[in-house]
Design an enzyme around this catalytic site. Structure first.
Site, PDB file in Angstrom:
ATOM      1  N   HIS A 163      -3.437   7.538   2.928  1.00  0.00           N
ATOM      2  CA  HIS A 163      -3.788   6.229   2.368  1.00  0.00           C
ATOM      3  C   HIS A 163      -5.209   5.896   2.828  1.00  0.00           C
ATOM      4  CE1 HIS A 163      -3.798   2.190   1.108  1.00  0.00           C
ATOM      5  NE2 HIS A 163      -3.608   1.644   2.297  1.00  0.00           N
TER       6      HIS A 163
ATOM      7  N   ASN B 238      -9.968   0.201  -0.195  1.00  0.00           N
ATOM      8  CA  ASN B 238      -8.504   0.308  -0.142  1.00  0.00           C
ATOM      9  C   ASN B 238      -7.933  -0.148  -1.483  1.00  0.00           C
ATOM     10  OD1 ASN B 238      -5.773  -0.012   0.261  1.00  0.00           O
ATOM     11  ND2 ASN B 238      -5.953  -1.112   2.202  1.00  0.00           N
TER      12      ASN B 238
ATOM     13  N   CYS C  63       0.820  -1.235   0.000  1.00  0.00           N
ATOM     14  CA  CYS C  63       0.000   0.000   0.000  1.00  0.00           C
ATOM     15  C   CYS C  63       0.846   1.274   0.000  1.00  0.00           C
ATOM     16  CB  CYS C  63      -0.940   0.025   1.199  1.00  0.00           C
ATOM     17  SG  CYS C  63      -2.176  -1.263   1.116  1.00  0.00           S
TER      18      CYS C  63
HETATM   19  N1  ACO Z   1     -18.599  -8.300   8.732  1.00  0.00           N
HETATM   20  C1  ACO Z   1     -19.106  -8.552   9.947  1.00  0.00           C
HETATM   21  N2  ACO Z   1     -18.349  -8.896  11.005  1.00  0.00           N
HETATM   22  C2  ACO Z   1     -17.030  -8.978  10.800  1.00  0.00           C
HETATM   23  C3  ACO Z   1     -16.423  -8.715   9.555  1.00  0.00           C
HETATM   24  C4  ACO Z   1     -17.273  -8.382   8.492  1.00  0.00           C
HETATM   25  N3  ACO Z   1     -16.816  -8.113   7.255  1.00  0.00           N
HETATM   26  N4  ACO Z   1     -15.085  -8.875   9.664  1.00  0.00           N
HETATM   27  C5  ACO Z   1     -14.835  -9.210  10.937  1.00  0.00           C
HETATM   28  N5  ACO Z   1     -16.011  -9.290  11.624  1.00  0.00           N
HETATM   29  C6  ACO Z   1     -16.197  -9.609  13.052  1.00  0.00           C
HETATM   30  C7  ACO Z   1     -15.052 -10.406  13.642  1.00  0.00           C
HETATM   31  O1  ACO Z   1     -15.214 -11.788  13.403  1.00  0.00           O
HETATM   32  C8  ACO Z   1     -15.155 -10.037  15.095  1.00  0.00           C
HETATM   33  O2  ACO Z   1     -16.173 -10.799  15.670  1.00  0.00           O
HETATM   34  P1  ACO Z   1     -16.090 -11.294  17.225  1.00  0.00           P
HETATM   35  O3  ACO Z   1     -16.066 -10.036  18.032  1.00  0.00           O
HETATM   36  O4  ACO Z   1     -17.327 -12.105  17.390  1.00  0.00           O
HETATM   37  O5  ACO Z   1     -14.813 -12.081  17.317  1.00  0.00           O
HETATM   38  C9  ACO Z   1     -15.625  -8.582  15.085  1.00  0.00           C
HETATM   39  O6  ACO Z   1     -16.240  -8.396  13.786  1.00  0.00           O
HETATM   40  C10 ACO Z   1     -14.521  -7.573  15.295  1.00  0.00           C
HETATM   41  O7  ACO Z   1     -13.409  -7.902  14.432  1.00  0.00           O
HETATM   42  P2  ACO Z   1     -12.109  -7.022  14.374  1.00  0.00           P
HETATM   43  O8  ACO Z   1     -11.154  -7.639  13.416  1.00  0.00           O
HETATM   44  O9  ACO Z   1     -11.627  -6.753  15.783  1.00  0.00           O
HETATM   45  O10 ACO Z   1     -12.715  -5.662  13.755  1.00  0.00           O
HETATM   46  P3  ACO Z   1     -12.026  -4.269  13.577  1.00  0.00           P
HETATM   47  O11 ACO Z   1     -12.836  -3.219  14.229  1.00  0.00           O
HETATM   48  O12 ACO Z   1     -10.548  -4.289  13.887  1.00  0.00           O
HETATM   49  O13 ACO Z   1     -12.170  -4.025  11.996  1.00  0.00           O
HETATM   50  C11 ACO Z   1     -10.778  -4.076  10.002  1.00  0.00           C
HETATM   51  C12 ACO Z   1     -11.535  -4.900  11.080  1.00  0.00           C
HETATM   52  C13 ACO Z   1     -11.789  -3.278   9.252  1.00  0.00           C
HETATM   53  C14 ACO Z   1     -10.055  -5.039   9.090  1.00  0.00           C
HETATM   54  C15 ACO Z   1      -9.763  -3.118  10.687  1.00  0.00           C
HETATM   55  O14 ACO Z   1      -9.053  -3.813  11.695  1.00  0.00           O
HETATM   56  C16 ACO Z   1      -8.781  -2.483   9.728  1.00  0.00           C
HETATM   57  O15 ACO Z   1      -9.134  -1.661   8.920  1.00  0.00           O
HETATM   58  N6  ACO Z   1      -7.496  -2.814   9.865  1.00  0.00           N
HETATM   59  C17 ACO Z   1      -6.409  -2.142   9.116  1.00  0.00           C
HETATM   60  C18 ACO Z   1      -6.280  -2.622   7.717  1.00  0.00           C
HETATM   61  C19 ACO Z   1      -5.108  -1.909   7.044  1.00  0.00           C
HETATM   62  O16 ACO Z   1      -4.838  -0.750   7.281  1.00  0.00           O
HETATM   63  N7  ACO Z   1      -4.328  -2.639   6.252  1.00  0.00           N
HETATM   64  C20 ACO Z   1      -3.085  -2.033   5.735  1.00  0.00           C
HETATM   65  C21 ACO Z   1      -3.074  -1.834   4.325  1.00  0.00           C
HETATM   66  S1  ACO Z   1      -3.492  -3.271   3.395  1.00  0.00           S
HETATM   67  C22 ACO Z   1      -2.121  -3.679   2.392  1.00  0.00           C
HETATM   68  O17 ACO Z   1      -1.041  -3.225   2.559  1.00  0.00           O
HETATM   69  C23 ACO Z   1      -2.345  -4.731   1.320  1.00  0.00           C
END
Ligand code: ACO
Length: 324
Positions: free
Chosen positions: A251, A281, A113
């Protein structure tokens, strides 16, 4: 001439829109969850025949046109991508002919990214050292091709697109500074499960295709911390204050990460360019796509001070401070 400046920008998105409601039909998720946790409403996805290269080509053509630069004048072409069309030649080489560039250097830079920030940094250094006067820089991706569309953790996040800029040498900045970093200790938090040399014989899911593996919550925390540090590094390298900034062009991974950055910089969201709601993204394409949108709709004006930043797989991260 010891600096580079942005002479023109361009971008390209696939026509196909995939909304959160579309995803609700195939995976256990909801529009509400996706919007609340990420800020994403929809993303663009490349169809058959559309590739990183075809998107990049159009973005580059538009940037050359906006800069009023003949392709024959380009001295170097640097392309940030982690989803190249082929193993080789590089996507930059494939496009060199199609764009009518001369036999200048052409290369792909893989920093996930942060690919555009890395590419911009390389390009700026070439101009600063006097080896290039006009450089084409592009960030383009089709991450949809390495997403497992059955996994809700990653399927909701990514989209495809391309953005490009033409840099030209000038006497006054322009690009004040660029900063790039990497830390390979976090490979387990964000990676792919297969690759060219490692092979993908062991891949059983996703129809045997490589896919993005991410521990999103942990990535989120490191991203916010790390981006906070690079923003401070960038401002202090130029002896500037947060209040000097006109625009943040971050980003576009998650609206909550973007809002945290705005808060850290005491910036009103009116001065932050946001496209994540419509693009998702797009990895290396996200910053140049956002930049081009805000330049073309007139929000960003000549003389504005812009802070660009990105964070991604590696981990890699990078920034640029630019007097537009
Ligand atoms: N729909 C519904 N529920 C979901 C989903 C979904 N799509 N995805 C996860 N959940 C659930 C999980 O199973 C979890 O359930 P539980 O509480 O019963 O265990 C709950 O939602 C919370 O999951 P988290 O992973 O803690 O959710 P979070 O608030 O962290 O959001 C996300 C997840 C959106 C992926 C976030 O962490 C994020 O944006 N992370 C950063 C990503 C990023 O910046 N990547 C870098 C660049 S990518 C690259 O370089 C290729």
């Amino acid at each position: 001439m010891k600096y580079s400046r942005i002479a023109g920008t361009g971008s390209q998105l696939p026509d196909k829109v995939v909304t959160n409601h579309d995803l609700e039909k195939t995976i256990e998720t909801s529009d509400q969850w996706i919007r609340e946790r990420t800020g994403i409403r929809e993303r663009r996805v490349a169809v058959d025949g559309e590739t990183t290269g075809t998107l990049a080509r159009e973005a580059c053509r538009k940037a050359l046109e906006a800069a009023d630069v003949d392709p024959a004048e380009i001295d170097l072409f640097v392309m940030g991508t982690t989803t190249p069309d082929l193993v080789f030649p590089s996507t930059a080489c494939l496009l060199q002919k199609q764009l009518g560039l001369p036999d200048c250097g052409a290369m792909d830079v893989n920093a996930a990214c942060s690919g555009f920030m890395y590419a911009l940094s390389v390009a700026d250094k070439y101009v600063r050292c006097g080896d290039a006067k006009k450089v084409l820089v592009c960030g383009a991706e089709t991450l949809s091709r390495i997403v497992n569309w059955n996994k809700r953790e990653t399927a909701i996040l990514f989209g495809d697109g391309a953005g490009a800029v033409v840099l030209e040498a000038c006497d006054d900045p322009g690009i004040l500074s660029t900063h790039i970093h990497a830390n390979g200790n976090y490979v387990d938090l964000l990676t792919t499960n297969a690759g060219i040399s490692v092979g993908w014989d062991a891949v059983e899911e996703n129809d045997g295709k490589p896919e993005i593996i991410m521990r999103g919550n942990e990535v989120f925390k490191v991203a916010v911390r790390t981006l906070g540090r690079i923003v401070e590094e960038t401002l202090s390298a130029n002896q500037l204050e947060k209040s000097d900034l006109t625009w943040l062009i971050p980003h576009q991974a998650n609206l909550r990460i973007i809002s945290a950055m705005a808060k850290m910089l005491d910036m009103n969201m009116d001065h932050v360019v946001v496209t994540v709601d419509r693009h998702g993204n797009t990895s290396a394409a996200s910053v140049p796509l956002a930049l081009d949108e805000a330049i073309r709709d007139g929000r960003i004006q000549r003389g504005d001070l812009l802070l660009l930043e990105a964070f991604g797989g590696g981990f890699t991260w990078g920034s640029a401070l630019i007097r537009y």
